[in-house]
Design a protein around this motif. Sequence first.
Motif, PDB file in Angstrom:
ATOM      1  N   TYR A   1      -0.877  33.570 -16.397  1.00  0.00           N
ATOM      2  CA  TYR A   1      -0.823  32.276 -15.726  1.00  0.00           C
ATOM      3  C   TYR A   1      -1.384  31.221 -16.661  1.00  0.00           C
ATOM      4  O   TYR A   1      -2.346  31.462 -17.398  1.00  0.00           O
ATOM      5  CB  TYR A   1      -1.630  32.288 -14.423  1.00  0.00           C
ATOM      6  N   LEU A   2      -0.795  30.036 -16.605  1.00  0.00           N
ATOM      7  CA  LEU A   2      -1.189  28.946 -17.490  1.00  0.00           C
ATOM      8  C   LEU A   2      -1.297  27.661 -16.677  1.00  0.00           C
ATOM      9  O   LEU A   2      -0.354  27.274 -15.989  1.00  0.00           O
ATOM     10  CB  LEU A   2      -0.145  28.780 -18.596  1.00  0.00           C
ATOM     11  N   TYR A   3      -2.478  27.006 -16.752  1.00  0.00           N
ATOM     12  CA  TYR A   3      -2.735  25.806 -15.968  1.00  0.00           C
ATOM     13  C   TYR A   3      -2.967  24.615 -16.888  1.00  0.00           C
ATOM     14  O   TYR A   3      -3.523  24.751 -17.980  1.00  0.00           O
ATOM     15  CB  TYR A   3      -3.979  25.983 -15.084  1.00  0.00           C
ATOM     16  N   SER A   4      -2.587  23.446 -16.395  1.00  0.00           N
ATOM     17  CA  SER A   4      -2.776  22.186 -17.117  1.00  0.00           C
ATOM     18  C   SER A   4      -3.882  21.376 -16.461  1.00  0.00           C
ATOM     19  O   SER A   4      -3.784  21.003 -15.284  1.00  0.00           O
ATOM     20  CB  SER A   4      -1.471  21.375 -17.107  1.00  0.00           C
ATOM     21  N   THR A   5      -4.927  21.082 -17.228  1.00  0.00           N
ATOM     22  CA  THR A   5      -6.028  20.252 -16.719  1.00  0.00           C
ATOM     23  C   THR A   5      -5.525  18.876 -16.314  1.00  0.00           C
ATOM     24  O   THR A   5      -5.890  18.344 -15.259  1.00  0.00           O
ATOM     25  CB  THR A   5      -7.118  20.103 -17.796  1.00  0.00           C
TER      26      THR A   5
ATOM     27  N   GLY B   1       0.461  24.799 -12.587  1.00  0.00           N
ATOM     28  CA  GLY B   1       0.468  26.101 -13.231  1.00  0.00           C
ATOM     29  C   GLY B   1       1.847  26.698 -13.361  1.00  0.00           C
ATOM     30  O   GLY B   1       2.751  26.418 -12.565  1.00  0.00           O
ATOM     31  N   ILE B   2       2.017  27.522 -14.377  1.00  0.00           N
ATOM     32  CA  ILE B   2       3.238  28.305 -14.565  1.00  0.00           C
ATOM     33  C   ILE B   2       2.838  29.760 -14.805  1.00  0.00           C
ATOM     34  O   ILE B   2       1.691  30.048 -15.153  1.00  0.00           O
ATOM     35  CB  ILE B   2       4.094  27.804 -15.753  1.00  0.00           C
ATOM     36  N   MET B   3       3.773  30.666 -14.579  1.00  0.00           N
ATOM     37  CA  MET B   3       3.577  32.049 -15.001  1.00  0.00           C
ATOM     38  C   MET B   3       4.549  32.327 -16.131  1.00  0.00           C
ATOM     39  O   MET B   3       5.751  32.050 -16.012  1.00  0.00           O
ATOM     40  CB  MET B   3       3.801  33.051 -13.870  1.00  0.00           C
ATOM     41  N   VAL B   4       4.044  32.842 -17.225  1.00  0.00           N
ATOM     42  CA  VAL B   4       4.856  33.136 -18.405  1.00  0.00           C
ATOM     43  C   VAL B   4       5.074  34.639 -18.487  1.00  0.00           C
ATOM     44  O   VAL B   4       4.124  35.423 -18.356  1.00  0.00           O
ATOM     45  CB  VAL B   4       4.178  32.615 -19.685  1.00  0.00           C
ATOM     46  N   SER B   5       6.312  35.041 -18.677  1.00  0.00           N
ATOM     47  CA  SER B   5       6.670  36.453 -18.721  1.00  0.00           C
ATOM     48  C   SER B   5       7.665  36.682 -19.854  1.00  0.00           C
ATOM     49  O   SER B   5       8.281  35.742 -20.363  1.00  0.00           O
ATOM     50  CB  SER B   5       7.270  36.883 -17.374  1.00  0.00           C
ATOM     51  N   LYS B   6       7.839  37.940 -20.206  1.00  0.00           N
ATOM     52  CA  LYS B   6       8.732  38.298 -21.308  1.00  0.00           C
ATOM     53  C   LYS B   6       9.847  39.196 -20.806  1.00  0.00           C
ATOM     54  O   LYS B   6       9.639  40.040 -19.933  1.00  0.00           O
ATOM     55  CB  LYS B   6       7.940  39.011 -22.415  1.00  0.00           C
ATOM     56  N   VAL B   7      11.030  39.024 -21.346  1.00  0.00           N
ATOM     57  CA  VAL B   7      12.155  39.898 -21.019  1.00  0.00           C
ATOM     58  C   VAL B   7      11.933  41.249 -21.704  1.00  0.00           C
ATOM     59  O   VAL B   7      11.740  41.318 -22.927  1.00  0.00           O
ATOM     60  CB  VAL B   7      13.488  39.286 -21.484  1.00  0.00           C
ATOM     61  N   ILE B   8      11.929  42.332 -20.900  1.00  0.00           N
ATOM     62  CA  ILE B   8      11.841  43.685 -21.472  1.00  0.00           C
ATOM     63  C   ILE B   8      13.232  44.192 -21.816  1.00  0.00           C
ATOM     64  O   ILE B   8      13.493  44.669 -22.927  1.00  0.00           O
ATOM     65  CB  ILE B   8      11.165  44.663 -20.492  1.00  0.00           C
TER      66      ILE B   8
ATOM     67  N   ILE C   1      -3.202  39.842 -14.334  1.00  0.00           N
ATOM     68  CA  ILE C   1      -2.818  39.171 -15.573  1.00  0.00           C
ATOM     69  C   ILE C   1      -3.774  38.020 -15.889  1.00  0.00           C
ATOM     70  O   ILE C   1      -4.418  37.470 -14.991  1.00  0.00           O
ATOM     71  CB  ILE C   1      -1.356  38.676 -15.515  1.00  0.00           C
ATOM     72  N   PRO C   2      -3.912  37.672 -17.157  1.00  0.00           N
ATOM     73  CA  PRO C   2      -4.856  36.619 -17.541  1.00  0.00           C
ATOM     74  C   PRO C   2      -4.496  35.269 -16.933  1.00  0.00           C
ATOM     75  O   PRO C   2      -3.335  34.989 -16.623  1.00  0.00           O
ATOM     76  CB  PRO C   2      -4.737  36.558 -19.066  1.00  0.00           C
ATOM     77  N   GLU C   3      -5.534  34.442 -16.783  1.00  0.00           N
ATOM     78  CA  GLU C   3      -5.362  33.036 -16.457  1.00  0.00           C
ATOM     79  C   GLU C   3      -5.851  32.231 -17.659  1.00  0.00           C
ATOM     80  O   GLU C   3      -6.888  32.549 -18.252  1.00  0.00           O
ATOM     81  CB  GLU C   3      -6.164  32.655 -15.214  1.00  0.00           C
ATOM     82  N   VAL C   4      -5.094  31.207 -18.008  1.00  0.00           N
ATOM     83  CA  VAL C   4      -5.385  30.390 -19.181  1.00  0.00           C
ATOM     84  C   VAL C   4      -5.371  28.925 -18.764  1.00  0.00           C
ATOM     85  O   VAL C   4      -4.488  28.503 -18.005  1.00  0.00           O
ATOM     86  CB  VAL C   4      -4.335  30.636 -20.297  1.00  0.00           C
ATOM     87  N   LEU C   5      -6.335  28.156 -19.243  1.00  0.00           N
ATOM     88  CA  LEU C   5      -6.417  26.729 -18.950  1.00  0.00           C
ATOM     89  C   LEU C   5      -6.242  25.938 -20.240  1.00  0.00           C
ATOM     90  O   LEU C   5      -6.882  26.233 -21.243  1.00  0.00           O
ATOM     91  CB  LEU C   5      -7.759  26.384 -18.309  1.00  0.00           C
ATOM     92  N   VAL C   6      -5.366  24.927 -20.167  1.00  0.00           N
ATOM     93  CA  VAL C   6      -5.114  24.035 -21.298  1.00  0.00           C
ATOM     94  C   VAL C   6      -5.751  22.685 -21.024  1.00  0.00           C
ATOM     95  O   VAL C   6      -5.713  22.182 -19.891  1.00  0.00           O
ATOM     96  CB  VAL C   6      -3.602  23.865 -21.525  1.00  0.00           C
ATOM     97  N   LYS C   7      -6.335  22.093 -22.033  1.00  0.00           N
ATOM     98  CA  LYS C   7      -6.809  20.712 -21.978  1.00  0.00           C
ATOM     99  C   LYS C   7      -6.461  20.064 -23.312  1.00  0.00           C
ATOM    100  O   LYS C   7      -7.007  20.451 -24.351  1.00  0.00           O
ATOM    101  CB  LYS C   7      -8.309  20.637 -21.717  1.00  0.00           C
TER     102      LYS C   7
END
Length: 421
Positions: free
Chosen positions: A30-34, A285-292, A389-395
Amino acid sequence: MDHFIYKDGSLFAEDVPVAEIAAQVGTPFYLYSTATLVRHFRLFDEALSWGPHLVCYAMKAASNQAILRTLAQEGAGMDVVSGGEYARAIAAGVPGERIVFSGVGKTHEEIKAALTGGIRQFNVESEPEMRVISEVATSLGVVAPITVRVNPDVDAKTHAKIATGKSENKFGIPIARAREVYAEAAALPGLKVVGIDVHIGSQLTQLEPFQQAYQKVADLTEALRADGHEITRLDLGGGLGIPYARSNEAPPLPTDYGAMVKDTLGHLGCEIEIEPGRLIAGNSGIMVSKVIYVKNGEGRDFLILDGAMNDLIRPAMYEAHHEIIPVQEAEPGVELTPYDIVGPVCETGDTFAKGRLMPPLAAGDLVAFRSAGAYGAVMASEYNTRPLIPEVLVKDDQFSVIRPRPTFDEMINRDNVPEWL
């Protein structure tokens, strides 16, 4: 509006390439934008600037400490629905006088913890709960501030699983019985009535149901004041929706909502409390995933991702739509292909979308689920022994992992095996 945009053909979160984060953190995450979190909170705060108010973030939408601290620094209060959420809010530095305790099943222990640690008010859901709050407060020698949640029997015109304001729902006191319940509250030791609470549901895309409910609250306020009750706060809940599909008609803006609240309730001179969650966190927030794998089936093709229903349960649980986009932008005019987009969990319900038109993708390509910031990470599980899954915050141009991915050993070692095995 959010801060996830393409730059030179690559998806960025604010000023950080999403692919760069994926390379360092691994997928899914997961990826969030401050910037988006702050912007959405400020929109609500400004929409109610015509009078005294408090925006209490409904932290059940996304409750990571980094998100709570970001909003607390903006002056947000918190709406909690469990003892654990209360503890999270306190740990994030939110003072008790900015915490509202909602929820239909508050326990003796949760009530005691909130009264001991400080609380703005309890939003009472039933007479038995009200009596328990009185007993606990009296035993501690304190007075518990309360509102009573009234059920206005208004159709929120939303998904049945997230409607809360109809007579058949489990929430609140029937509004027709409110005056007798308030009379009992006034007679109980340890309680101080401060206002009225109402919440009719989540993901509302029209203002009309809100207005119907709030007009009933306005009438009840005047009736209760005539009965001698001091009504100084109106807790209006949350529920304003977001556009999960860009083709959908946009829900009303917070400014429109604020104007409606002023027109309906502004004459009462009450402090207004609102509890938005989804609209603050959803598009943050978005969830980022990869094609297997790309799998050719009978009459359909599948994109099999490394993200699954245990990571993002909303499509399986609510039939929810999330826009899914490639992290590497498709070339203009590229022919789109219909895919069933699925995860690797051994459930047919582990399906994110059917027949979704996508540019051609291959194993190793990254995709992003938009509008995944609310009810994403908080509803995740370790089903199939898949790590949270990890959570990530962007600033700006920085990012930080705000919840790491546990190892298999960490997950397994939480189990306690009896001595006899």
